[in-house]
Design an enzyme around this catalytic site. Structure first.
Site, mmCIF file in Angstrom:
data_model
loop_
_atom_site.group_PDB
_atom_site.id
_atom_site.type_symbol
_atom_site.label_atom_id
_atom_site.label_comp_id
_atom_site.label_asym_id
_atom_site.label_seq_id
_atom_site.Cartn_x
_atom_site.Cartn_y
_atom_site.Cartn_z
ATOM 1 N N ASP A 253 -5.993 1.403 -3.523
ATOM 2 C CA ASP A 253 -4.921 1.795 -4.422
ATOM 3 C C ASP A 253 -5.549 2.157 -5.769
ATOM 4 O O ASP A 253 -6.701 1.797 -6.046
ATOM 5 C CB ASP A 253 -3.936 0.624 -4.567
ATOM 6 C CG ASP A 253 -2.787 0.963 -5.478
ATOM 7 O OD1 ASP A 253 -2.257 2.091 -5.376
ATOM 8 O OD2 ASP A 253 -2.431 0.112 -6.316
ATOM 9 N N ASP A 255 -3.640 2.424 -9.388
ATOM 10 C CA ASP A 255 -3.126 1.690 -10.544
ATOM 11 C C ASP A 255 -3.096 0.188 -10.261
ATOM 12 O O ASP A 255 -2.495 -0.268 -9.279
ATOM 13 C CB ASP A 255 -1.728 2.185 -10.905
ATOM 14 C CG ASP A 255 -1.716 3.681 -11.190
ATOM 15 O OD1 ASP A 255 -2.682 4.164 -11.800
ATOM 16 O OD2 ASP A 255 -0.750 4.358 -10.791
ATOM 17 N N GLY A 263 2.014 1.170 -16.785
ATOM 18 C CA GLY A 263 3.212 1.918 -16.445
ATOM 19 C C GLY A 263 2.859 3.137 -15.620
ATOM 20 O O GLY A 263 1.863 3.161 -14.893
ATOM 21 N N GLN A 297 2.075 8.550 -6.406
ATOM 22 C CA GLN A 297 2.196 9.083 -7.760
ATOM 23 C C GLN A 297 3.560 9.742 -7.945
ATOM 24 O O GLN A 297 3.693 10.971 -7.986
ATOM 25 C CB GLN A 297 1.056 10.063 -8.038
ATOM 26 C CG GLN A 297 -0.305 9.402 -8.165
ATOM 27 C CD GLN A 297 -0.343 8.399 -9.306
ATOM 28 O OE1 GLN A 297 0.178 8.644 -10.400
ATOM 29 N NE2 GLN A 297 -0.955 7.233 -9.065
ATOM 30 N N CYS A 334 0.352 10.695 -2.900
ATOM 31 C CA CYS A 334 1.703 11.096 -2.519
ATOM 32 C C CYS A 334 2.473 11.441 -3.779
ATOM 33 O O CYS A 334 2.651 10.582 -4.656
ATOM 34 C CB CYS A 334 2.402 9.957 -1.774
ATOM 35 S SG CYS A 334 4.173 10.274 -1.523
ATOM 36 N N HIS A 336 5.682 12.282 -3.880
ATOM 37 C CA HIS A 336 7.116 12.236 -3.584
ATOM 38 C C HIS A 336 7.790 10.974 -4.115
ATOM 39 O O HIS A 336 7.125 9.988 -4.443
ATOM 40 C CB HIS A 336 7.331 12.322 -2.062
ATOM 41 C CG HIS A 336 6.646 13.472 -1.426
ATOM 42 N ND1 HIS A 336 5.593 13.339 -0.538
ATOM 43 C CD2 HIS A 336 6.829 14.817 -1.577
ATOM 44 C CE1 HIS A 336 5.184 14.535 -0.150
ATOM 45 N NE2 HIS A 336 5.907 15.444 -0.767
ATOM 46 N N CYS A 353 9.253 10.801 2.688
ATOM 47 C CA CYS A 353 8.100 11.420 3.328
ATOM 48 C C CYS A 353 7.373 10.405 4.206
ATOM 49 O O CYS A 353 7.745 9.242 4.276
ATOM 50 C CB CYS A 353 7.145 11.959 2.257
ATOM 51 S SG CYS A 353 6.501 10.634 1.210
ATOM 52 N N ARG A 356 4.215 8.293 1.544
ATOM 53 C CA ARG A 356 4.432 7.298 0.490
ATOM 54 C C ARG A 356 4.263 5.896 1.063
ATOM 55 O O ARG A 356 4.940 5.500 2.014
ATOM 56 C CB ARG A 356 5.830 7.471 -0.121
ATOM 57 C CG ARG A 356 6.148 6.464 -1.230
ATOM 58 C CD ARG A 356 7.511 6.769 -1.856
ATOM 59 N NE ARG A 356 7.942 5.690 -2.742
ATOM 60 C CZ ARG A 356 7.538 5.536 -4.006
ATOM 61 N NH1 ARG A 356 6.693 6.401 -4.522
ATOM 62 N NH2 ARG A 356 7.982 4.530 -4.739
ATOM 63 N N LYS A 357 3.328 5.135 0.492
ATOM 64 C CA LYS A 357 3.165 3.753 0.930
ATOM 65 C C LYS A 357 4.465 2.983 0.694
ATOM 66 O O LYS A 357 5.132 3.227 -0.324
ATOM 67 C CB LYS A 357 2.000 3.106 0.163
ATOM 68 C CG LYS A 357 0.626 3.722 0.465
ATOM 69 C CD LYS A 357 -0.486 3.096 -0.386
ATOM 70 C CE LYS A 357 -0.320 3.398 -1.856
ATOM 71 N NZ LYS A 357 -1.427 2.875 -2.687
ATOM 72 N N ASP A 382 -3.031 -4.061 -5.009
ATOM 73 C CA ASP A 382 -2.428 -5.192 -5.707
ATOM 74 C C ASP A 382 -0.932 -5.307 -5.458
ATOM 75 O O ASP A 382 -0.266 -6.116 -6.095
ATOM 76 C CB ASP A 382 -2.687 -5.079 -7.211
ATOM 77 C CG ASP A 382 -2.014 -3.861 -7.831
ATOM 78 O OD1 ASP A 382 -1.882 -2.837 -7.121
ATOM 79 O OD2 ASP A 382 -1.619 -3.928 -9.009
#
Length: 422
Positions: A253, A255, A263, A297, A334, A336, A353, A356-357, A382
């Site tokens: 991952d 962020d 954020g 994202q 991703c 979306h 979609c 997207r995790k 995380d």
């Protein structure tokens, strides 16, 4: 793959590495019992590329005496002996008629192990005039970097002397597939440098592409790199990275795992590496795992950042990691978001979609591209969605910080343990 003629440029003097084997032409310096050129021929032969022209210069007679016509090495070898230095491209015009329409040009001081069928397919699918093998490395700050668009077309070229701030870690690796059409666009007189006189002047025509690969390609032109390459050959690390073989990966991952959570990150100025992230990633690089980012994202769908903004953020990430000697093999994201109602949102990205995790789409895309054995791979993140995506893809899930995962890895995983870390 229709066989390509291969040109090996073996005329260099090798002044930087002369201390390793004085009086020996650089391509004939032995690594693990074989000359560098023989390692190259072995890989080419495994790929069915046995029609070879070797361009010789300094002490070239020693090369010809060793390899002869190539029959004993499973190849058909002919030679072009430079009586005067012609640079890295000048000789091509002297034997142009002997070349196939597309041909390989390889510098004689690199060790590599590639699946050339993938490389050639990429070149032909794009109708390219030139395709340059490119890869990330641990010292991009002093390497020539290729700048590309979303279609992998080369749009710019940074020499190692040029200043750079944020950049994609995409280093020109010294292997090329060239079209004879490209030669017709350049002056054919005398000494020519392939990069400066042939490739760079033709970037604007749009026919030059970069083939980014995590496969092993390393220049061994200094004593330090010679020692590294010798270790990698002996350990099997060179052969293991060929994409015809199953790979293992650590999916990351972004962020909160690589960078500090701040954020929704919209600009490079908001991006800051986590302490220890580069050190941890360097350990993953050295352990032989592909390091691949898989990140949601939604700022794109929400209209808070453009795709160009995201590319800029990722360039900063790669540049800062590179300064610390670490690199990523690829980045999958991703853009979306399924929820609607945000001011400025982009409707084309507001959908449910498969990428997207916690869905595993990003990991599955990477596995297909790089022939990854997901059962031998890890997803590190995380958030619960990261672990869920990893498990759904068939990976082992590592829920926690990157530094924690690597500390575990140093004790167990990177030493060959198959234990899970969940």
């Amino acid at each position: 793959m229709n066989p390509l003629k291969t040109v090996l440029m073996a005329g260099g003097k090798g002044t930087r590495i002369a201390s390793v084997a004085p009086g020996v032409p650089k391509p004939m310096i032995r690594l693990c019992g074989k000359p560098i050129l023989e390692h190259q021929l072995d890989c080419l032969k495994r790929n069915g590329l046995t029609d070879i022209i070797i361009v010789t210069g300094h002490l070239g007679q020693a090369i010809q005496e060793y390899f002869g016509d190539g029959i004993g090495f499973g190849c058909n070898i002919s030679y072009y002996a430079e009586t005067e230095p012609l640079g890295t491209a000048g000789a091509l015009y002297r034997f142009r008629d002997a070349l196939t329409d597309d041909f390989l040009l390889i510098h004689g001081d690199i060790i590599f192990d590639l699946d050339f069928s993938r490389f050639a397919a990429f070149h032909r699918e794009r109708g390219a005039q030139a395709t340059l093998a490119a890869h990330p490395n641990s010292h991009p700050y002093d390497s020539a970097l290729l700048i590309t668009d979303a279609e992998c077309r080369v749009t710019g070229w940074l020499s190692k002397e040029e200043p750079r701030k944020w950049y994609k870690n995409q280093v020109n690796a010294g292997l090329h597939i060239l079209s004879k059409r490209l030669l017709a666009l350049s002056d054919s007189g005398g000494r020519l440098d392939l990069d400066r006189d042939v490739l760079k002047p033709n970037i604007a025509r749009g026919g030059i592409y970069a083939y980014s690969t995590p496969e092993y390609i390393k220049d061994m032109g200094t004593p330090e790199r010679y020692a590294e390459v010798a270790t990698d050959i002996a350990s099997g690390a060179v052969a293991a990275r060929n994409l015809s073989r199953k790979q293992k990966a650590v999916f990351l991952d972004r962020d909160g795992t690589i960078n500090k959570p701040n954020g929704f990150i919209r600009t490079p100025n908001e991006f800051e590496l986590l302490d220890g992230a580069a050190d941890a990633l360097r350990a993953i690089n050295q352990a032989g795992y592909l390091a691949i980012v898989a990140t949601n994202q939604p700022v794109i769908a929400r209209g808070e950042a453009s795709l160009e903004d995201l590319v800029a953020v990722h360039r900063k990430m790669e540049a800062e990691l590179g300064r610390a000697g670490a690199y990523l093999d690829d980045i999958f994201f991703c853009p979306h978001h399924p929820d609607k109602g945000f001011a400025g949102e982009r409707p084309e990205y507001k959908l449910a979609c498969e990428c997207r995790k916690p869905k595993p789409g990003l990991l599955l895309q990477a596995a297909e591209k790089y022939n990854i054995d997901l059962s031998q791979s890890y997803m590190v993140g995380d958030e619960p969605t990261d672990a869920q995506a990893g498990i759904a893809a068939g990976c082992k899930a590592a829920f926690g910080s990157l530094a924690e995962f690597v500390e575990y890895g140093r004790q167990h995983l990177f030493c060959g343990s198959a234990a899970n870390y969940v």
